[in-house]
Design a protein around this motif. Structure first.
Motif, PDB file in Angstrom:
ATOM      1  N   PRO A   2      67.097  91.992  65.966  1.00 40.17           N
ATOM      2  CA  PRO A   2      66.226  93.173  66.068  1.00 40.17           C
ATOM      3  C   PRO A   2      67.028  94.461  65.830  1.00 40.17           C
ATOM      4  CG  PRO A   2      65.853  91.701  67.911  1.00 40.17           C
ATOM      5  CD  PRO A   2      67.062  91.181  67.177  1.00 40.17           C
ATOM      6  N   PHE A   3      66.449  95.356  65.057  1.00 39.56           N
ATOM      7  CA  PHE A   3      67.075  96.639  64.749  1.00 39.56           C
ATOM      8  C   PHE A   3      66.485  97.676  65.685  1.00 39.56           C
ATOM      9  CE2 PHE A   3      66.751 100.689  62.374  1.00 39.56           C
ATOM     10  CZ  PHE A   3      68.102 100.943  62.190  1.00 39.56           C
ATOM     11  N   VAL A   4      67.338  98.286  66.490  1.00 38.92           N
ATOM     12  CA  VAL A   4      66.912  99.333  67.419  1.00 38.92           C
ATOM     13  C   VAL A   4      67.773 100.553  67.146  1.00 38.92           C
ATOM     14  CG1 VAL A   4      66.611  99.995  69.828  1.00 38.92           C
ATOM     15  CG2 VAL A   4      66.371  97.596  69.170  1.00 38.92           C
ATOM     16  N   HIS A   5      67.139 101.666  66.783  1.00 35.70           N
ATOM     17  CA  HIS A   5      67.872 102.907  66.530  1.00 35.70           C
ATOM     18  C   HIS A   5      67.225 104.009  67.346  1.00 35.70           C
ATOM     19  CE1 HIS A   5      69.042 106.599  64.361  1.00 35.70           C
ATOM     20  NE2 HIS A   5      70.191 105.956  64.290  1.00 35.70           N
ATOM     21  N   CYS A   6      67.959 104.486  68.357  1.00 35.39           N
ATOM     22  CA  CYS A   6      67.455 105.548  69.224  1.00 35.39           C
ATOM     23  C   CYS A   6      68.462 106.691  69.256  1.00 35.39           C
ATOM     24  CB  CYS A   6      67.244 105.031  70.650  1.00 35.39           C
ATOM     25  SG  CYS A   6      65.989 103.751  70.786  1.00 35.39           S
ATOM     26  N   VAL A   7      67.965 107.907  69.167  1.00 38.25           N
ATOM     27  CA  VAL A   7      68.819 109.088  69.174  1.00 38.25           C
ATOM     28  C   VAL A   7      68.037 110.247  69.802  1.00 38.25           C
ATOM     29  CG1 VAL A   7      68.134 109.812  66.845  1.00 38.25           C
ATOM     30  CG2 VAL A   7      70.364 110.486  67.724  1.00 38.25           C
ATOM     31  N   HIS A   8      68.767 111.144  70.501  1.00 39.25           N
ATOM     32  CA  HIS A   8      68.093 112.327  71.040  1.00 39.25           C
ATOM     33  C   HIS A   8      67.436 113.079  69.886  1.00 39.25           C
ATOM     34  CE1 HIS A   8      70.392 111.830  74.823  1.00 39.25           C
ATOM     35  NE2 HIS A   8      69.301 112.386  75.320  1.00 39.25           N
ATOM     36  N   LYS A   9      66.219 113.488  70.076  1.00 37.03           N
ATOM     37  CA  LYS A   9      65.418 114.086  69.009  1.00 37.03           C
ATOM     38  C   LYS A   9      66.116 115.249  68.298  1.00 37.03           C
ATOM     39  CE  LYS A   9      60.834 115.308  67.678  1.00 37.03           C
ATOM     40  NZ  LYS A   9      61.159 115.118  66.287  1.00 37.03           N
ATOM     41  N   PRO A  10      66.774 116.162  69.006  1.00 36.65           N
ATOM     42  CA  PRO A  10      67.393 117.267  68.260  1.00 36.65           C
ATOM     43  C   PRO A  10      68.489 116.813  67.287  1.00 36.65           C
ATOM     44  CG  PRO A  10      67.321 117.778  70.602  1.00 36.65           C
ATOM     45  CD  PRO A  10      66.898 116.348  70.447  1.00 36.65           C
ATOM     46  N   ALA A  11      69.074 115.661  67.517  1.00 36.24           N
ATOM     47  CA  ALA A  11      70.161 115.179  66.666  1.00 36.24           C
ATOM     48  C   ALA A  11      69.666 114.324  65.498  1.00 36.24           C
ATOM     49  CB  ALA A  11      71.156 114.379  67.504  1.00 36.24           C
ATOM     50  N   LEU A  12      68.383 113.995  65.460  1.00 34.01           N
ATOM     51  CA  LEU A  12      67.829 113.137  64.413  1.00 34.01           C
ATOM     52  C   LEU A  12      67.795 113.892  63.084  1.00 34.01           C
ATOM     53  CD1 LEU A  12      66.495 110.377  63.829  1.00 34.01           C
ATOM     54  CD2 LEU A  12      64.304 111.483  64.298  1.00 34.01           C
ATOM     55  N   THR A  13      68.363 113.274  62.052  1.00 37.20           N
ATOM     56  CA  THR A  13      68.402 113.900  60.727  1.00 37.20           C
ATOM     57  C   THR A  13      67.499 113.137  59.753  1.00 37.20           C
ATOM     58  OG1 THR A  13      70.249 112.539  59.950  1.00 37.20           O
ATOM     59  CG2 THR A  13      70.803 114.607  61.106  1.00 37.20           C
ATOM     60  N   GLU A  14      67.247 113.762  58.612  1.00 39.33           N
ATOM     61  CA  GLU A  14      66.464 113.110  57.550  1.00 39.33           C
ATOM     62  C   GLU A  14      67.180 111.852  57.063  1.00 39.33           C
ATOM     63  OE1 GLU A  14      63.436 113.807  56.165  1.00 39.33           O
ATOM     64  OE2 GLU A  14      63.151 115.346  57.684  1.00 39.33           O
ATOM     65  N   ASP A  15      68.514 111.906  56.969  1.00 37.36           N
ATOM     66  CA  ASP A  15      69.281 110.734  56.524  1.00 37.36           C
ATOM     67  C   ASP A  15      69.113 109.572  57.502  1.00 37.36           C
ATOM     68  OD1 ASP A  15      70.210 111.895  54.212  1.00 37.36           O
ATOM     69  OD2 ASP A  15      72.140 112.513  55.075  1.00 37.36           O
ATOM     70  N   MET A  16      69.127 109.869  58.799  1.00 35.42           N
ATOM     71  CA  MET A  16      68.937 108.817  59.802  1.00 35.42           C
ATOM     72  C   MET A  16      67.562 108.185  59.658  1.00 35.42           C
ATOM     73  SD  MET A  16      70.412 110.353  63.323  1.00 35.42           S
ATOM     74  CE  MET A  16      72.047 111.017  63.477  1.00 35.42           C
ATOM     75  N   MET A  17      66.547 109.022  59.444  1.00 39.53           N
ATOM     76  CA  MET A  17      65.193 108.488  59.291  1.00 39.53           C
ATOM     77  C   MET A  17      65.091 107.615  58.041  1.00 39.53           C
ATOM     78  SD  MET A  17      62.662 111.473  60.712  1.00 39.53           S
ATOM     79  CE  MET A  17      63.227 112.801  59.668  1.00 39.53           C
ATOM     80  N   LYS A  18      65.731 108.042  56.950  1.00 42.45           N
ATOM     81  CA  LYS A  18      65.719 107.253  55.718  1.00 42.45           C
ATOM     82  C   LYS A  18      66.450 105.927  55.932  1.00 42.45           C
ATOM     83  CE  LYS A  18      66.986 107.476  50.808  1.00 42.45           C
ATOM     84  NZ  LYS A  18      67.132 106.051  50.746  1.00 42.45           N
ATOM     85  N   THR A  19      67.562 105.947  56.645  1.00 44.71           N
ATOM     86  CA  THR A  19      68.314 104.727  56.920  1.00 44.71           C
ATOM     87  C   THR A  19      67.480 103.742  57.724  1.00 44.71           C
ATOM     88  OG1 THR A  19      70.396 105.943  56.864  1.00 44.71           O
ATOM     89  CG2 THR A  19      70.422 103.825  57.988  1.00 44.71           C
ATOM     90  N   ARG A  20      66.735 104.256  58.701  1.00 45.59           N
ATOM     91  CA  ARG A  20      65.851 103.396  59.501  1.00 45.59           C
ATOM     92  C   ARG A  20      64.856 102.672  58.607  1.00 45.59           C
ATOM     93  NH1 ARG A  20      63.629 107.386  64.273  1.00 45.59           N
ATOM     94  NH2 ARG A  20      65.404 107.239  65.695  1.00 45.59           N
ATOM     95  N   VAL A  21      64.176 103.441  57.784  1.00 45.53           N
ATOM     96  CA  VAL A  21      63.138 102.883  56.923  1.00 45.53           C
ATOM     97  C   VAL A  21      63.745 101.867  55.960  1.00 45.53           C
ATOM     98  CG1 VAL A  21      61.478 103.441  55.094  1.00 45.53           C
ATOM     99  CG2 VAL A  21      61.610 104.867  57.144  1.00 45.53           C
TER     100      VAL A  21
END
Length: 165
Positions: A124-143
């Motif tokens: 299972p892939f779980v990626h959690c980060v404090h919202k202010p630190a979330l970047t567009e690159d992180m969101m793209k990596t998740r997807v």
């Protein structure tokens, strides 16, 4: 009289906000609930976390039914800090009310289920980060990670499937 109405209204708003996370969690299907429990467990055992976190709100859900009781699940949601310390057992939003002075933890996860149970393979892939630190690159990596997870060639992607918002 106006002060009394203001106080009653404020208390009602606090109660509704405090119970919102629990009600949203109870509305989740069993498959999504198990994933959230896995993420909450990982966050609450992390050494750097001081407060106990609980599920707060779903942002996106999708499920790809692969057949033979196999499903691939994607869930994007928020966790929120509570007034309880990390490691509190049997915590819920009644026992541990939410704090409003901390940022959300933005989580996205994807996993495979068989007969309603989370499978170990693929992990299972779980990626959690404090919202202010979330970047567009992180969101793209998740997807990207979730779209590649465990599909044979030619299969539809998990995020292309229809799900509830």
């Amino acid at each position: 009289m106006a002060v009394w109405l203001y106080i009653v209204g404020s208390l009602a708003a606090v109660f509704l906000r405090t119970s919102e996370g629990l009600n949203d969690f109870e509305k989740l299907s069993d498959s999504y609930r198990k994933g959230v429990e896995l993420a909450v467990q990982q966050i609450n055992t992390h050494e750097g976390v001081q407060q106990h976190f609980l599920f707060f709100k779903s942002l996106k859900q999708s499920c790809f039914e692969a057949g033979f009781q196999v499903s691939y699940i994607y869930h994007h949601f928020y966790l929120k800090a509570t007034k309880c310390t990390r490691g509190t057992e049997n915590a819920d939003s009644k026992k541990c009310p939410f704090r409003n002075d901390r940022p959300f933890i933005d989580c996205a996860m994807c996993y495979k289920t068989f007969s309603g149970k989370i499978e170990e393979d693929p992990k299972p892939f779980v990626h959690c980060v404090h919202k202010p630190a979330l970047t567009e690159d992180m969101m793209k990596t998740r997807v990207d990670h979730c779209n590649k997870m465990g599909y044979g060639s030619g299969s539809p992607t998990l995020l292309a499937s229809t799900g509830s918002d």
